[in-house]
Design a protein around this motif. Structure first.
Motif, mmCIF file in Angstrom:
data_model
loop_
_atom_site.group_PDB
_atom_site.id
_atom_site.type_symbol
_atom_site.label_atom_id
_atom_site.label_comp_id
_atom_site.label_asym_id
_atom_site.label_seq_id
_atom_site.Cartn_x
_atom_site.Cartn_y
_atom_site.Cartn_z
ATOM 1 N N THR A 105 0.869 -0.704 0.061
ATOM 2 C CA THR A 105 0.457 0.066 -0.322
ATOM 3 C C THR A 105 0.771 0.886 0.243
ATOM 4 O O THR A 105 1.464 1.102 0.491
ATOM 5 C CB THR A 105 -0.942 0.314 1.505
ATOM 6 N N ALA A 106 1.311 2.000 -1.249
ATOM 7 C CA ALA A 106 1.529 3.918 -0.642
ATOM 8 C C ALA A 106 1.146 4.329 -0.637
ATOM 9 O O ALA A 106 -0.012 4.572 -0.641
ATOM 10 C CB ALA A 106 1.785 3.960 -2.401
ATOM 11 N N HIS A 107 1.573 4.919 0.506
ATOM 12 C CA HIS A 107 0.599 5.786 1.348
ATOM 13 C C HIS A 107 1.205 7.537 1.048
ATOM 14 O O HIS A 107 0.646 8.337 1.618
ATOM 15 C CB HIS A 107 0.535 6.052 3.278
ATOM 16 N N TRP A 108 2.683 6.976 -0.052
ATOM 17 C CA TRP A 108 3.119 8.615 -0.082
ATOM 18 C C TRP A 108 3.170 8.600 -1.103
ATOM 19 O O TRP A 108 4.061 7.723 -1.944
ATOM 20 C CB TRP A 108 3.778 8.872 1.253
ATOM 21 N N VAL A 109 4.369 9.857 -2.000
ATOM 22 C CA VAL A 109 4.951 9.829 -3.289
ATOM 23 C C VAL A 109 6.786 9.750 -2.897
ATOM 24 O O VAL A 109 7.468 10.298 -1.478
ATOM 25 C CB VAL A 109 4.499 11.075 -4.027
ATOM 26 N N PHE A 110 6.669 9.130 -3.879
ATOM 27 C CA PHE A 110 8.401 8.906 -3.016
ATOM 28 C C PHE A 110 9.176 9.292 -4.630
ATOM 29 O O PHE A 110 9.244 10.006 -5.899
ATOM 30 C CB PHE A 110 9.276 7.846 -3.189
ATOM 31 N N ARG A 111 10.332 10.143 -4.439
ATOM 32 C CA ARG A 111 11.694 10.135 -5.385
ATOM 33 C C ARG A 111 11.421 9.407 -6.463
ATOM 34 O O ARG A 111 11.901 8.045 -5.948
ATOM 35 C CB ARG A 111 12.935 10.487 -4.941
ATOM 36 N N ALA A 112 11.536 8.868 -7.554
ATOM 37 C CA ALA A 112 11.570 8.347 -8.438
ATOM 38 C C ALA A 112 12.244 8.377 -9.656
ATOM 39 O O ALA A 112 12.515 7.726 -10.530
ATOM 40 C CB ALA A 112 10.216 8.707 -9.475
ATOM 41 N N VAL A 129 -3.757 4.750 -1.656
ATOM 42 C CA VAL A 129 -4.610 5.434 -0.380
ATOM 43 C C VAL A 129 -4.902 6.041 -0.737
ATOM 44 O O VAL A 129 -6.040 7.027 -0.200
ATOM 45 C CB VAL A 129 -3.762 6.440 0.594
ATOM 46 N N SER A 130 -4.777 6.736 -2.425
ATOM 47 C CA SER A 130 -5.917 8.011 -3.067
ATOM 48 C C SER A 130 -5.071 8.025 -4.758
ATOM 49 O O SER A 130 -4.666 7.720 -5.019
ATOM 50 C CB SER A 130 -5.132 9.894 -2.605
ATOM 51 N N GLU A 131 -6.672 9.157 -5.419
ATOM 52 C CA GLU A 131 -6.316 8.975 -7.096
ATOM 53 C C GLU A 131 -4.545 9.433 -7.164
ATOM 54 O O GLU A 131 -4.191 9.319 -8.465
ATOM 55 C CB GLU A 131 -7.614 9.689 -7.170
ATOM 56 N N ASP A 132 -4.030 10.676 -6.476
ATOM 57 C CA ASP A 132 -3.267 11.916 -6.219
ATOM 58 C C ASP A 132 -2.419 10.626 -6.904
ATOM 59 O O ASP A 132 -1.125 10.492 -7.565
ATOM 60 C CB ASP A 132 -3.108 12.679 -5.942
ATOM 61 N N ILE A 133 -2.125 9.783 -5.521
ATOM 62 C CA ILE A 133 -1.131 8.436 -5.985
ATOM 63 C C ILE A 133 -1.037 7.192 -6.851
ATOM 64 O O ILE A 133 0.359 6.624 -6.905
ATOM 65 C CB ILE A 133 -0.593 8.492 -3.776
#
Length: 143
Positions: A105-112, A129-133
């Motif tokens: 489950t991705a809860h946040w954005v990370f450096r990619a 956890v959201s459409e943005d993520i």
């Protein structure tokens, strides 16, 4: 459940709620992460706790990987559910080796960018956890 730390925050609240509901339904839960207030609460709720340090230096990660592999081999787990990128990246090949499915489950954005993008692993299924993520994971990692 596998995450990097169990302080106090949204991801920790999500993990605790999910664990409580799964235990209510009769599942046994082991949580592996660095200790913190949410780890204490999870143990009070009835989850097993396995302390792991996800310090970002290579030597510490090697030790963590060995401890995680030992836990996975000995634990008879049906599923590993990660809640952070570094634990998912470390656990993906170990779970494959012992034949345990892994989801994240991705809860946040990370450096990619660069090596972070190339070496990140997310398991067999990834939840956002959201459409943005979800959009970020799709654009940045092709998930």
């Amino acid at each position: 459940m596998l995450t990097d730390k169990l302080g106090i925050g949204g991801a920790e609240t999500h993990i605790r709620s999910l664990c409580r509901e799964l235990m209510r339904r009769g599942h046994r839960i082991t949580v592996a992460a660095a200790a913190g207030p949410t780890a204490d609460a999870l143990v009070r709720d009835g989850a097993a706790f396995f302390p792991l340090s996800f310090r970002r230096d290579p030597f510490s990660l090697l030790i963590t990987g060995r401890r995680l592999y030992q836990m996975l081999r000995e634990g008879a787990f049906d599923l590993v559910h990660c809640h952070a990128r570094l634990p998912a990246t470390l656990a993906t090949p170990l779970c494959r080796r012992v034949g345990v499915p892994l989801v994240t489950t991705a809860h946040w954005v990370f450096r990619a960018a660069g090596w972070r993008r190339r070496f990140s692993r997310w398991g067999e299924m990834t939840f956002a956890v959201s459409e943005d993520i979800r959009r970020y994971l799709s654009l940045s990692y092709g998930l």
